[in-house]
Design an enzyme around this catalytic site. Structure first.
Site, PDB file in Angstrom:
ATOM      1  N   ASP A  78      51.581 -13.516   3.760  1.00 10.30           N
ATOM      2  CA  ASP A  78      52.818 -13.401   4.533  1.00 10.30           C
ATOM      3  C   ASP A  78      52.553 -12.705   5.853  1.00 10.30           C
ATOM      4  OD1 ASP A  78      52.646 -10.730   3.993  1.00 10.30           O
ATOM      5  OD2 ASP A  78      54.383 -10.641   2.655  1.00 10.30           O
ATOM      6  N   ILE A  79      53.542 -12.799   6.755  1.00 12.80           N
ATOM      7  CA  ILE A  79      53.407 -12.222   8.091  1.00 12.80           C
ATOM      8  C   ILE A  79      53.732 -10.734   8.006  1.00 12.80           C
ATOM      9  CG2 ILE A  79      54.223 -12.343  10.473  1.00 12.80           C
ATOM     10  CD1 ILE A  79      55.054 -15.240   9.923  1.00 12.80           C
TER      11      ILE A  79
ATOM     12  N   GLU B 214      59.004 -15.265   4.963  1.00 11.75           N
ATOM     13  CA  GLU B 214      57.813 -15.288   5.810  1.00 11.75           C
ATOM     14  C   GLU B 214      56.534 -15.456   4.989  1.00 11.75           C
ATOM     15  OE1 GLU B 214      58.388 -10.864   4.884  1.00 11.75           O
ATOM     16  OE2 GLU B 214      59.558 -12.701   5.006  1.00 11.75           O
TER      17      GLU B 214
END
Length: 519
Positions: A391-392, A434
């Site tokens: 994920d970001i 995300e």
């Protein structure tokens, strides 16, 4: 002689009454008759013509006769045009507005010429009372426009007759009685008018109004017995040309025999000079390839994609054989049905069902479906499968600082960067928010770790540029591998999530591999 004139007047008046009856009958049944407007005008024109002629014959002075002659021509010249239109309409064809208007130019001029003849004598050179007749009768010397009018009227009757005769072989037997009635209704006045112009009628009388009595009676008989005009047979040619589906007709050697208007719209370069060519040769000239569907089989149903006016269209191709009366195959039909809109909607539904609307990669549901298939295949073939979950980092901070629009751009940017390194057989999906997931078939843990490191570095070195502002994006990665046994997709994703959590706990922007000691 006087008794003969009276009988003649009676017959003409009877013809007028019959035409009035037809006109009123059609008017009151107009909702049931497809060509009611034209037939009402046609019978009204004949009624004016025949009534005017009957009163002309009963008149005593030349001035009265000239007046009623003008009344006749309010109906007579227009009846020829209306009759032609009626027959064209009966065969299932239509005329453009320009052609329809052109049909009434000469009749309109004729009416004006008759009404103003005393000023120019272009229609009748001379009009006088017959001297040797016991009753007043008008004789004429024809003028130049009379010849034009006569030729036009004869041409309309002849064209209508030929159009109807041409429809004979296309008309079912049950409708041929109707058609024969219409053909006869055109032949009788045409022959009578021709004989009158040649001066071969008894006493020089115009036989057309009298014979209208016969044609009107035939119309009434046909309407009552075979529902003439109420049930109008549609010619096979009209059906063929009006079909929305493109149709290719081939002979037994697969040569082009015929095609309809819809196919011409689909293939603008197609023309009549191509009739007789083999379909594969024809298609090779049009598309640069032979016909892409096996049309030799009956009952085929498949899709064909085609470029038309710079856009991709989709046609459903259906094939069937053509048989003769002895049930022998004499050719085949290929029908092309435009299903572009249907396929477009299906593709949209597929996109909604399988893909993430923002990033255009697989959504969570489709990934789980395909991921289970990949895992089953690996179990059967005793092959490894690796999963990368990432994920970001600090994505909420990006949304809060720059807004959700920039957050969406960040997600799209991450997908774009990752796609540079992923092969087609790898499953790439947005797992939620995300978070993203990648399934790597036949890939060992070390290979998956190397790929994850490539992605991490690429994302770090590819900041998102928004209106001159550079936003650095980093991601945390967790990796797990299937090595055999009874692991499920869900358990492997939990393992990858555990490794991802370890990456976050150790400072983010890192890659961690799941091991038993991780827990």
């Amino acid at each position: 002689m006087e008794s003969h004139i009276n009988s003649y007047i009676t017959l003409v008046a009877t013809s007028a009454v019959l035409n009035v009856f037809l006109c009123l009958y059609t008017y009151f049944r107009r909702s049931e008759i497809p060509s009611s407007k034209i037939f009402i005008l046609y019978t009204a024109a004949l009624s004016i013509y025949t009534f005017g002629y009957a009163i002309e014959l009963a008149s005593n002075t030349l001035e009265q006769m000239k007046f009623w002659t003008t009344v006749e021509y309010i109906g007579m010249p227009f009846s020829a045009s209306l009759g032609l239109m009626l027959m064209i309409k009966y065969t299932g064809k239509t005329l453009s507005k320009k052609v329809t208007a052109a049909l009434f130019v000469i009749p309109s001029i004729t009416l004006v010429m008759v009404a103003t003849n005393d000023f120019h004598h272009l229609f009748y050179k001379k009009v006088w009372l017959r001297e040797d007749s016991p009753v007043p009768l008008m004789d004429i010397a024809v003028g130049q426009w009379y010849v034009v009018h006569g030729a036009f009227t004869f041409s309309c009757l002849l064209c209508a007759c030929l159009i109807l005769i041409a429809q004979w072989r296309h008309t079912k037997k049950m409708y041929r009685r109707q058609l024969l009635t219409l053909i006869t209704s055109q032949i009788i006045p045409m022959v009578a008018a021709f004989l009158y112009l040649l001066g071969l009628t008894p006493g020089g009388m115009d036989p057309v109004p009298v014979l209208m009595c016969i044609t009107s009676a035939m119309y009434i008989w046909a309407i009552l017995s075979s529902r003439l005009l109420t049930i109008v047979p549609i010619a096979k040619d009209s059906i063929f040309e009006s079909m929305r589906e493109g149709v290719i007709v081939l002979d037994s050697s697969y040569r082009l025999v015929d095609y309809n208007r819809s196919l011409r719209d689909m293939l603008p370069e197609l023309n009549t000079t191509m009739v007789g060519q083999l379909l594969d040769d024809l298609w090779l000239n049009l598309a640069g390839e032979t016909f892409p569907v096996d049309y030799h089989k009956e009952g085929l149903q498949t899709d064909l994609y085609w470029q038309l006016n710079g856009e991709t269209v989709c046609y459903q191709v259906r094939t069937s054989y053509v048989y003769n009366k002895d049930a022998q195959i004499v050719g085949s039909l290929i029908m092309l049905i435009d299903i572009t809109e249907q396929r477009f909607l299906q593709e949209q539904l597929k996109q909604l069902a399988y893909f993430d609307g923002l990033t255009k990669i697989y959504n969570r549901t489709q990934f789980l479906h395909k991921g289970r298939e990949m895992l089953r295949e690996a179990q059967l073939n005793l092959q490894p499968v690796s999963f990368i979950l990432f994920d970001i980092d600090y994505f909420k901070r990006i949304n809060d600082t720059y807004g959700h629009d920039i957050g969406d751009q960040a997600l799209i940017h991450v997908v774009s960067v990752c796609n540079r390194f992923l092969r087609p057989e790898m499953l790439f999906a947005r797992y939620g928010g995300e978070e993203f997931v990648i399934a790597l078939p036949n890939t060992l843990l070390q290979e998956a770790e190397n790929l994850a490191e490539q992605l991490r570095v690429a994302l770090l070195n590819s900041p998102l540029d928004v209106k001159g502002v550079s936003i650095t994006l980093t991601s945390s990665f967790g990796i797990a591998q299937y090595n055999g046994g009874l692991d499920s997709l869900e358990s492997l994703l939990r393992d990858a999530d555990t490794a991802l959590y370890e990456s976050k706990r150790n400072g983010r922007n890192a890659v961690r591999v799941y091991t038993v000691s991780t827990t």
